[in-house]
Design a protein around this motif. Structure first.
Motif, PDB file in Angstrom:
ATOM      1  N   UNK A   1      42.672  41.051  44.212  1.00 57.54           N
ATOM      2  CA  UNK A   1      41.384  41.256  43.533  1.00 57.54           C
ATOM      3  C   UNK A   1      40.805  39.927  43.073  1.00 57.54           C
ATOM      4  N   UNK A   2      41.647  39.088  42.468  1.00 55.77           N
ATOM      5  CA  UNK A   2      41.174  37.777  42.016  1.00 55.77           C
ATOM      6  C   UNK A   2      40.756  36.909  43.191  1.00 55.77           C
ATOM      7  N   UNK A   3      41.522  36.981  44.273  1.00 57.33           N
ATOM      8  CA  UNK A   3      41.171  36.208  45.461  1.00 57.33           C
ATOM      9  C   UNK A   3      39.814  36.595  46.019  1.00 57.33           C
ATOM     10  N   UNK A   4      39.547  37.894  46.075  1.00 57.53           N
ATOM     11  CA  UNK A   4      38.255  38.367  46.570  1.00 57.53           C
ATOM     12  C   UNK A   4      37.109  37.949  45.670  1.00 57.53           C
ATOM     13  N   UNK A   5      37.304  38.044  44.356  1.00 60.20           N
ATOM     14  CA  UNK A   5      36.266  37.644  43.416  1.00 60.20           C
ATOM     15  C   UNK A   5      36.002  36.141  43.496  1.00 60.20           C
ATOM     16  N   UNK A   6      37.058  35.347  43.632  1.00 56.80           N
ATOM     17  CA  UNK A   6      36.889  33.902  43.737  1.00 56.80           C
ATOM     18  C   UNK A   6      36.166  33.529  45.025  1.00 56.80           C
ATOM     19  N   UNK A   7      36.491  34.200  46.118  1.00 62.24           N
ATOM     20  CA  UNK A   7      35.790  33.948  47.379  1.00 62.24           C
ATOM     21  C   UNK A   7      34.302  34.250  47.246  1.00 62.24           C
ATOM     22  N   UNK A   8      33.970  35.354  46.564  1.00 60.33           N
ATOM     23  CA  UNK A   8      32.565  35.699  46.353  1.00 60.33           C
ATOM     24  C   UNK A   8      31.859  34.615  45.555  1.00 60.33           C
ATOM     25  N   UNK A   9      32.500  34.118  44.511  1.00 62.56           N
ATOM     26  CA  UNK A   9      31.899  33.042  43.713  1.00 62.56           C
ATOM     27  C   UNK A   9      31.739  31.767  44.531  1.00 62.56           C
TER      28      UNK A   9
ATOM     29  N   UNK B   1      31.852  32.375  34.922  1.00 59.48           N
ATOM     30  CA  UNK B   1      31.969  33.741  35.438  1.00 59.48           C
ATOM     31  C   UNK B   1      33.402  34.007  35.891  1.00 59.48           C
ATOM     32  N   UNK B   2      34.052  33.021  36.483  1.00 57.05           N
ATOM     33  CA  UNK B   2      35.450  33.162  36.917  1.00 57.05           C
ATOM     34  C   UNK B   2      36.351  33.460  35.715  1.00 57.05           C
ATOM     35  N   UNK B   3      36.144  32.729  34.626  1.00 63.35           N
ATOM     36  CA  UNK B   3      36.948  32.960  33.426  1.00 63.35           C
ATOM     37  C   UNK B   3      36.727  34.373  32.892  1.00 63.35           C
ATOM     38  N   UNK B   4      35.486  34.823  32.923  1.00 64.21           N
ATOM     39  CA  UNK B   4      35.174  36.171  32.455  1.00 64.21           C
ATOM     40  C   UNK B   4      35.792  37.227  33.379  1.00 64.21           C
ATOM     41  N   UNK B   5      35.734  36.989  34.671  1.00 66.31           N
ATOM     42  CA  UNK B   5      36.330  37.912  35.643  1.00 66.31           C
ATOM     43  C   UNK B   5      37.832  38.025  35.408  1.00 66.31           C
ATOM     44  N   UNK B   6      38.497  36.891  35.208  1.00 66.96           N
ATOM     45  CA  UNK B   6      39.938  36.925  34.946  1.00 66.96           C
ATOM     46  C   UNK B   6      40.251  37.794  33.733  1.00 66.96           C
ATOM     47  N   UNK B   7      39.474  37.632  32.692  1.00 67.74           N
ATOM     48  CA  UNK B   7      39.699  38.397  31.475  1.00 67.74           C
ATOM     49  C   UNK B   7      39.494  39.891  31.669  1.00 67.74           C
ATOM     50  N   UNK B   8      38.520  40.257  32.489  1.00 69.68           N
ATOM     51  CA  UNK B   8      38.238  41.673  32.703  1.00 69.68           C
ATOM     52  C   UNK B   8      39.191  42.314  33.704  1.00 69.68           C
ATOM     53  N   UNK B   9      39.768  41.531  34.609  1.00 62.97           N
ATOM     54  CA  UNK B   9      40.663  42.104  35.613  1.00 62.97           C
ATOM     55  C   UNK B   9      42.116  42.201  35.142  1.00 62.97           C
TER      56      UNK B   9
END
Length: 118
Positions: free
Chosen positions: A55-63, A33-41
Motif C-alpha cells: 500500500x505504501x509503495x503504491x501511494x509513493x509511486x502515485x506521489x 502528503x507522504x508523511x500524512x499518508x504514512x500516518x493514516x495507513x
C-alpha cells in the motif's frame, strides 16, 4: 528473500529505508502528503507490516508520478487524504485494528447475552 530475513524483518527495514530515500527526493508538498499518508495507513498494518508495504509503495509511486508530471498533491489525492488512505486500504482488503477489535467485542457480547438470555 531468505527465511532469516523474513524472521528478523530485515527485508522490511531495507524496503522502508528505500521508501524514505525516495520520499526525500519529493517536493516539499508531496513529502508532507507522504508523511500524512504514512500516518493514516499505519492502522491498517498487520503485526509484521507486510500488508502495509504494498500500500505504501503504491501511494509513493502515485506521489512520484504526480511530482514528475508537475501536478499538485491536491490533483492526485483530492482534499481528503484520510479518505484516500481508507479507500486504498479497503481496496487491498485490509481491515484496521479497530475493525478487528470491534468484531471481537461484538462476538463476545453476543455470546454473553446468549448465555444470559437462554
Amino acid at each position: 528473500m531468505s527465511l532469516w530475513e523474513t524472521m528478523t524483518g530485515s527485508d522490511l527495514t531495507r524496503e522502508w529505508n528505500a521508501f524514505q530515500a525516495r520520499a526525500e527526493a519529493l517536493p516539499v508538498g508531496h513529502r508532507a502528503a507522504w508523511e500524512e499518508i504514512k500516518g493514516h495507513l499505519l492502522p491498517y498494518s498487520d503485526f509484521t507490516g507486510r500488508k502495509l508495504t504494498p500500500m505504501l509503495g503504491g501511494a509513493l509511486e502515485l506521489l512520484e508520478e504526480t511530482a514528475a508530471d508537475g501536478r499538485s498533491v491536491h490533483e492526485a489525492l483530492g482534499d481528503d487524504i484520510a479518505g484516500f488512505c481508507a479507500a486504498l486500504a479497503r481496496g487491498e482488503g485490509a481491515r484496521s485494528h479497530r475493525d478487528r477489535w470491534r468484531e471481537r467485542l461484538n462476538r463476545n457480547v453476543a455470546r454473553k447475552l446468549g448465555r444470559l438470555g437462554g
